[in-house]
Design a protein around this motif. Structure first.
Motif, PDB file in Angstrom:
ATOM      1  N   PRO A  15       3.803   5.628   3.713  1.00 54.83           N
ATOM      2  CA  PRO A  15       3.175   6.223   5.509  1.00 54.83           C
ATOM      3  C   PRO A  15       4.726   7.490   5.387  1.00 54.83           C
ATOM      4  O   PRO A  15       3.966   9.307   5.123  1.00 54.83           O
ATOM      5  CB  PRO A  15       3.297   5.746   6.440  1.00 54.83           C
ATOM      6  N   TYR A  16       5.766   7.546   4.512  1.00 55.53           N
ATOM      7  CA  TYR A  16       6.589   8.260   4.603  1.00 55.53           C
ATOM      8  C   TYR A  16       7.519   7.811   3.810  1.00 55.53           C
ATOM      9  O   TYR A  16       8.103   7.131   3.395  1.00 55.53           O
ATOM     10  CB  TYR A  16       7.386   9.092   5.903  1.00 55.53           C
ATOM     11  N   LEU A  74       6.412  -0.607   5.673  1.00 51.73           N
ATOM     12  CA  LEU A  74       6.216   0.748   5.857  1.00 51.73           C
ATOM     13  C   LEU A  74       6.595   0.937   4.071  1.00 51.73           C
ATOM     14  O   LEU A  74       6.172   1.864   3.613  1.00 51.73           O
ATOM     15  CB  LEU A  74       7.491   0.916   6.330  1.00 51.73           C
ATOM     16  N   ASN A  89       3.533  13.193   8.687  1.00 53.64           N
ATOM     17  CA  ASN A  89       3.508  13.305   8.135  1.00 53.64           C
ATOM     18  C   ASN A  89       3.072  14.638   7.670  1.00 53.64           C
ATOM     19  O   ASN A  89       2.145  15.031   7.214  1.00 53.64           O
ATOM     20  CB  ASN A  89       3.493  12.326   6.920  1.00 53.64           C
ATOM     21  N   THR A 122       3.005   0.082   1.746  1.00 48.52           N
ATOM     22  CA  THR A 122       2.084   1.318   2.180  1.00 48.52           C
ATOM     23  C   THR A 122       2.738   2.623   2.030  1.00 48.52           C
ATOM     24  O   THR A 122       1.595   3.625   1.708  1.00 48.52           O
ATOM     25  CB  THR A 122       1.405   1.418   3.622  1.00 48.52           C
ATOM     26  N   SER A 178       6.263   1.249  12.568  1.00 53.28           N
ATOM     27  CA  SER A 178       5.089   0.492  12.351  1.00 53.28           C
ATOM     28  C   SER A 178       3.913   0.181  13.110  1.00 53.28           C
ATOM     29  O   SER A 178       2.492   0.267  12.996  1.00 53.28           O
ATOM     30  CB  SER A 178       5.050  -0.981  12.185  1.00 53.28           C
TER      31      SER A 178
END
Length: 494
Positions: free
Chosen positions: A163-164, A158, A211, A161, A205
């Motif tokens: 994503p948030y 996480l 988001n 990558t 995950s």
């Protein structure tokens, strides 16, 4: 060098003071001071023969030998900590620093390496056997804490990558909230109810992540409404578009829209989609938009239906009476009073962008919006500014009709609109028969004095100091409509 141990422990004590008291406050300056102290400790140790890569001398003096061993071990641990801090402060991006995962994992690895090195170099223990034993122990521990390890590796994914990040509004599966912390085990969300929800990284995950903070300043919201299948889709969509026009919280770009989503056995589902520029406005915008959809659908005689529930038995209601019951000004009226007042309403149609009321005029009628969207604007030295939008079930001009107070705003239509108006003569005739209703209306106007200050001129201060706003309004209404009973004092309806 004389007394190297005393000097070495003194440097260590000074480093502890800088670390624990966080002086100076600047993190970067504090790091360089600690690096300088570590360099000084290294110079003291190497120049006095206390090499951290070998056992401490003075084996003949056990006390000095063990003190030397301790200061060499401290050197390894201190170096590991400063290496972690240097990586965290100088190399890692700010977002990674907030999440703390990489710095914690890297710090754990570095500390483990420092401990093994201290055991091997300073204490001269058999590191190979220790490593082999620790490897078997690591396998046992790994099987015992495999769920925790799953969270750690999921957290690494996480953080890689992204994503948030901390501060984003996200929805993980069916859970929505603001990310307040990301660590090696879980993501902490602050929900709309003010609670902290902890989502394990392994769950995050594997779940669907939405988001809401990307792209920035654009956050969508949607409402699904079930409408009777007998209602014409074009009429429904026009009512929903008017509701979107009447909501001034939502953004104009991206443009909001309404569309038919799907059909069921008992109803047709329509979806209304809009956007706001701040997640904090999402709840208020959703509530206001739902209320506007309800009112605009009701103004088009389109009933909303509960999900999957068959249509109820239709009952006939007078449109004027139904409209009056939705106006807060007439909430205190009984059914008979509403029916009588409804007969005095006159219907008026207005085209788009037509001015209904100009500033600084005293309205001679009460206007109730039956359908459409109206804009209320206030003229400032810099130009006109829209302060509100008025939709079905809302009224304006009541202060002028009841108490003769002028409006200082202009009211114009944004869409084709239908208004019902109640003239002064009709209102006077009604109030003469129902003076207690006049008192209740004055009480409502007095409680809404903040709105009076926006939509009309401020209430003058010419009344006596002992006289309340309510009493002053009652006197104005009695004088304005020539009512004959005693205006002062409270009254109760039987």
């Amino acid at each position: 060098m004389k007394y190297p141990l005393i000097l070495g422990f003194g440097i260590v004590a000074l480093d502890v003071v800088v670390w624990r008291l966080r002086v100076p406050p600047n993190e970067l300056i504090r790091l360089f001071i600690r690096l300088t102290l570590f360099s000084a400790l290294s110079a003291v140790l190497f120049s006095s023969g206390l090499n951290p890569f070998t056992q401490a001398p003075d084996a003949a003096a056990p006390e000095l030998h063990w003190l030397g061993q301790i200061v060499e071990i401290i050197w390894w641990l201190m170096g590991a900590r400063l290496l972690t801090l240097s990586l965290d402060t100088l190399l890692l991006p700010s977002t990674w620093r907030k999440q703390r995962l990489f710095s914690d994992v890297f710090g754990a690895v570095v500390f483990l390496a420092a401990v093994v090195a201290a055991l091997g170099f300073v204490l001269a223990l058999p590191v190979r056997g220790l490593v082999a034993t620790s490897g078997a122990l690591a396998i046992v521990l790994g099987l015992a804490i495999q769920s925790t390890l799953s969270d750690v590796f999921a957290g690494i994914v996480l953080n890689t990558t992204e994503p948030y990040s901390v501060g984003d509004w996200v929805m993980i599966d069916d859970v929505e909230g603001r990310v307040v912390e990301m660590n090696w085990r879980a993501t902490h969300l602050l929900t709309g109810q003010g609670n902290t929800l902890i989502v394990p990284n392994a769950v995050a995950s594997k779940g669907k992540i939405s988001n809401n903070s990307r792209p920035a300043n654009v956050h969508g919201l949607s409402l699904v409404l079930e409408i009777a299948p007998e209602a014409r889709p074009r009429t429904v969509l026009e009512a929903l578009r008017r509701a979107l026009t009447g909501c001034d919280i939502i953004l104009n770009a991206p443009a909001p829209y309404a569309h038919m989503k799907r059909t069921t056995v008992n109803s047709v589902q329509y979806e209304v989609v809009a956007f706001v520029d701040n997640m904090d406005k999402k709840l208020a915008a959703s509530n206001e938009l739902f209320d506007l959809c309800y009112r605009h659908l009701a103004s088009s005689a389109i009933p909303m239906r509960a999900l999957g529930v068959p249509a109820p038995v239709e009952s006939t209601h007078d449109a004027k009476e139904a409209l009056l019951k939705r106006v807060s000004l007439f909430e205190s009226l009984t059914g008979d009073e509403v029916k009588r007042l409804a007969t005095r309403l006159s219907r008026h149609e207005y085209q788009e962008h037509q001015v209904i009321s100009a500033p600084d005029t005293v309205p001679d009628s009460l206007s109730i919006v039956a359908s459409g969207v109206l804009s209320v604007k206030f003229t400032e030295p810099s130009g006109e500014r829209e302060i509100a939008r008025v939709g079905p079930g809302e009224a304006f001009g009541e202060a002028g009709l009841l108490a003769g107070l002028p409006m200082r705003v202009s009211v114009s239509t944004l869409t084709p609109s239908v208004l019902y108006q109640l003239g002064k003569e009709d209102m006077t005739a009604f109030l003469k028969d129902h003076p207690e209703v006049a008192r209740q209306m004055c009480q409502l106007l007095a409680s809404r004095q903040d709105r009076l200050g926006k939509l009309t001129t401020p209430i003058p201060e010419d009344h006596e100091t002992h006289q309340s706003i309510f009493q002053w309004l009652v006197g104005k209404v009695w004088h304005q409509h020539s009512l004959h009973d005693e205006p002062h004092g409270p009254s109760s309806r039987q």
